[in-house]
Scaffold this motif. Sequence first.
Motif, PDB file in Angstrom:
ATOM      1  N   THR A 301       0.835  -1.200   0.000  1.00 14.95           N
ATOM      2  CA  THR A 301       0.000   0.000   0.000  1.00 14.95           C
ATOM      3  C   THR A 301       0.871   1.252   0.000  1.00 14.95           C
ATOM      4  N   VAL A 302       0.206   2.391  -0.021  1.00 10.08           N
ATOM      5  CA  VAL A 302       0.889   3.690   0.040  1.00 10.08           C
ATOM      6  C   VAL A 302       0.493   4.373   1.346  1.00 10.08           C
ATOM      7  N   ASP A 303       1.493   4.750   2.109  1.00  6.51           N
ATOM      8  CA  ASP A 303       1.259   5.454   3.370  1.00  6.51           C
ATOM      9  C   ASP A 303       1.277   6.950   3.090  1.00  6.51           C
ATOM     10  N   GLN A 304       0.110   7.592   3.280  1.00  8.31           N
ATOM     11  CA  GLN A 304       0.077   9.045   3.057  1.00  8.31           C
ATOM     12  C   GLN A 304       0.124   9.826   4.362  1.00  8.31           C
ATOM     13  N   SER A 305       0.629   9.176   5.405  1.00 11.61           N
ATOM     14  CA  SER A 305       0.975   9.853   6.663  1.00 11.61           C
ATOM     15  C   SER A 305      -0.211  10.538   7.324  1.00 11.61           C
ATOM     16  N   GLN A 306      -1.345   9.802   7.460  1.00  9.17           N
ATOM     17  CA  GLN A 306      -2.519  10.420   8.071  1.00  9.17           C
ATOM     18  C   GLN A 306      -2.287  10.811   9.530  1.00  9.17           C
ATOM     19  N   ARG A 307      -1.473  10.035  10.243  1.00  7.70           N
ATOM     20  CA  ARG A 307      -1.194  10.391  11.641  1.00  7.70           C
ATOM     21  C   ARG A 307      -0.376  11.678  11.706  1.00  7.70           C
ATOM     22  N   GLU A 308       0.588  11.807  10.816  1.00  2.75           N
ATOM     23  CA  GLU A 308       1.390  13.034  10.770  1.00  2.75           C
ATOM     24  C   GLU A 308       0.525  14.215  10.335  1.00  2.75           C
ATOM     25  N   MET A 309      -0.415  13.974   9.423  1.00  2.00           N
ATOM     26  CA  MET A 309      -1.332  15.026   8.998  1.00  2.00           C
ATOM     27  C   MET A 309      -2.135  15.551  10.185  1.00  2.00           C
ATOM     28  N   GLY A 310      -2.676  14.611  10.982  1.00  2.69           N
ATOM     29  CA  GLY A 310      -3.474  14.996  12.145  1.00  2.69           C
ATOM     30  C   GLY A 310      -2.663  15.760  13.169  1.00  2.69           C
ATOM     31  N   GLN A 311      -1.454  15.282  13.431  1.00  5.48           N
ATOM     32  CA  GLN A 311      -0.599  15.934  14.433  1.00  5.48           C
ATOM     33  C   GLN A 311      -0.204  17.336  13.990  1.00  5.48           C
ATOM     34  N   LYS A 312       0.229  17.459  12.747  1.00  3.82           N
ATOM     35  CA  LYS A 312       0.661  18.773  12.256  1.00  3.82           C
ATOM     36  C   LYS A 312      -0.512  19.751  12.171  1.00  3.82           C
ATOM     37  N   ALA A 313      -1.710  19.230  11.896  1.00  4.48           N
ATOM     38  CA  ALA A 313      -2.883  20.109  11.826  1.00  4.48           C
ATOM     39  C   ALA A 313      -3.144  20.778  13.165  1.00  4.48           C
ATOM     40  N   VAL A 314      -3.083  19.999  14.240  1.00  7.32           N
ATOM     41  CA  VAL A 314      -3.312  20.566  15.573  1.00  7.32           C
ATOM     42  C   VAL A 314      -2.180  21.518  15.949  1.00  7.32           C
ATOM     43  N   GLU A 329       1.059  28.780   6.328  1.00  8.32           N
ATOM     44  CA  GLU A 329       1.977  27.721   5.890  1.00  8.32           C
ATOM     45  C   GLU A 329       1.225  26.707   5.044  1.00  8.32           C
ATOM     46  N   GLN A 330       1.897  26.201   4.016  1.00  9.09           N
ATOM     47  CA  GLN A 330       1.357  25.125   3.194  1.00  9.09           C
ATOM     48  C   GLN A 330       2.316  23.940   3.298  1.00  9.09           C
ATOM     49  N   ILE A 331       1.879  22.905   4.003  1.00  8.58           N
ATOM     50  CA  ILE A 331       2.729  21.738   4.241  1.00  8.58           C
ATOM     51  C   ILE A 331       2.313  20.610   3.313  1.00  8.58           C
ATOM     52  N   VAL A 332       3.278  20.090   2.570  1.00  3.09           N
ATOM     53  CA  VAL A 332       3.029  18.958   1.672  1.00  3.09           C
ATOM     54  C   VAL A 332       3.806  17.752   2.191  1.00  3.09           C
ATOM     55  N   LEU A 333       3.101  16.698   2.545  1.00  3.41           N
ATOM     56  CA  LEU A 333       3.726  15.478   3.045  1.00  3.41           C
ATOM     57  C   LEU A 333       3.920  14.501   1.891  1.00  3.41           C
ATOM     58  N   MET A 334       5.085  13.891   1.850  1.00  3.92           N
ATOM     59  CA  MET A 334       5.383  12.956   0.763  1.00  3.92           C
ATOM     60  C   MET A 334       4.994  11.531   1.166  1.00  3.92           C
ATOM     61  N   PRO A 335       4.211  10.847   0.342  1.00  6.33           N
ATOM     62  CA  PRO A 335       3.782   9.482   0.641  1.00  6.33           C
ATOM     63  C   PRO A 335       4.932   8.480   0.489  1.00  6.33           C
ATOM     64  N   LYS A 336       4.746   7.311   1.099  1.00  6.56           N
ATOM     65  CA  LYS A 336       5.762   6.254   1.028  1.00  6.56           C
ATOM     66  C   LYS A 336       5.115   4.939   0.615  1.00  6.56           C
ATOM     67  N   LEU A 337       5.803   4.210  -0.239  1.00  6.76           N
ATOM     68  CA  LEU A 337       5.335   2.889  -0.647  1.00  6.76           C
ATOM     69  C   LEU A 337       5.686   1.883   0.438  1.00  6.76           C
TER      70      LEU A 337
END
Length: 342
Positions: A301-314, A329-337
Motif C-alpha cells: 500500500t501507500v502510506d500518506q501519513s494520516q497520523r502526521e497530517m493529524g498531528q501537524k494540523a493541531v 503555511e502550506q505543508i506537503v507530506l510525501m507518501p511512502k510505498l
Amino acid sequence: MMLNRLRISMGITIQTIADKAGVSKATVSYVLNDRAGEQRIPEKTRARILNAAKKLNYRKNVYAKCLASGKTMTLGLVVPDIGHLFIVEIIKTIQRVASENGYHIIIGDANDSVVREKEYFNDFMERRVDGLIIMPSPVWKNSDLVDEMNQINIPFILLGREMGAEYNSIVSDRVQGAFLATEHLIRRGSRKIAHVISNPLFLPTQEKLKGYRKALEKYDIEFDENMIIETESSCEGGLEAGHKLLKIRPRPTAVFASNDEVAMGVLKSLDKSGIRVPEDISVVGYDNLNISIFANVSLTTVDQSQREMGQKAVELLLERIKDRKLKPEQIVLMPKLIVRES
C-alpha cells in the motif's frame, strides 16, 4: 442519587473548600489551578485541600475560566465522512494531540455535503471554538466559507486541500503516491494494470488517476480506458470491482485500488474466484490502514501519513491561536510505498 450529587457540587465554591480545609481562599485557588509551587504551599496543606475538594465533590467552573481567559479550549473539526477508516485514524490523532495540549474536539460529520459543512461552521461559531480544522469533502468548492472564516479572523487549517498561499493547509501528494504504486507494479513486470477509482468528480480520484497515468507514460505503456473501474469507496465496492476486473480481456495482471478498503474487497473477490495474489494478479492499495496487514495476503500500500497530517494540523492551529499574525503555511507530506506480500 448522581443528580443530587451534581446539584450539590454545583453549589460548592472555592470559599467552601477553604472553610473546610482551614486555609485561605487564595491558597485553595493556587492548589486547584496547579500553581501550588508558585507560593511554596506545603505538601500536607495541598493534600488537605484536595481531600476537602474531593469530599465536597467539587468541580471546576469551566465556563468561568473560559470567560477569564477568553478561550473555550475547544477546537472544531469538520470531516467529510466519518465512516472511512482513513478519516477515523486522522480523528484519533487530532483528539490525542489536542488533549495533550488541554483542548477538547467537537466533531462535525458533513457527509460530503457543503451545506452541512456550513451548518457545522455556524454551530462552531456559536460555541465560540478557538479554532477550526476543515477536512473538505472530495467535491469541495466552498470558497465562500473560506472567505467568511478569514473575515471573522478565526484561525483555521485546511486538511487535505490546498487553496493558495494565503491559507494554512496540510496535504499529502496523492499524485506522487499513485505514481509510486503504479511504478511498483510495472517494475514487478505488469503492463496490464487496472486502476479501481471512486467518483471521478472527486479531487483525490483525479489526482490519483493523474499519478497512475504519469507512471504509465514514463514506461511507455498506453493508457486504456477499459482498465479504469469505477466503484464505491468501500470494501463492498472492492468486491464489486473484483468481479468486474475479471471480465476484462485481456485480463489485468495487477490492480491499483484507490484505498485500502477497496483493495481489501478486491482481495476477497479474487480469493473467492480462485485467483492467486500475487502469483496471478498483484494488488496495491492506498492509505496504509491498520487493517492492511491482516488480510490473508498482507497488502502492499501507500502510506500518506494520516497520523502526521493529524498531528501537524493541531500543532499548526495552536500556533495560529497563540499568534494570529503568523504567516500562512502550506505543508506537503510525501507518501511512502509500503511493500508487503500482495
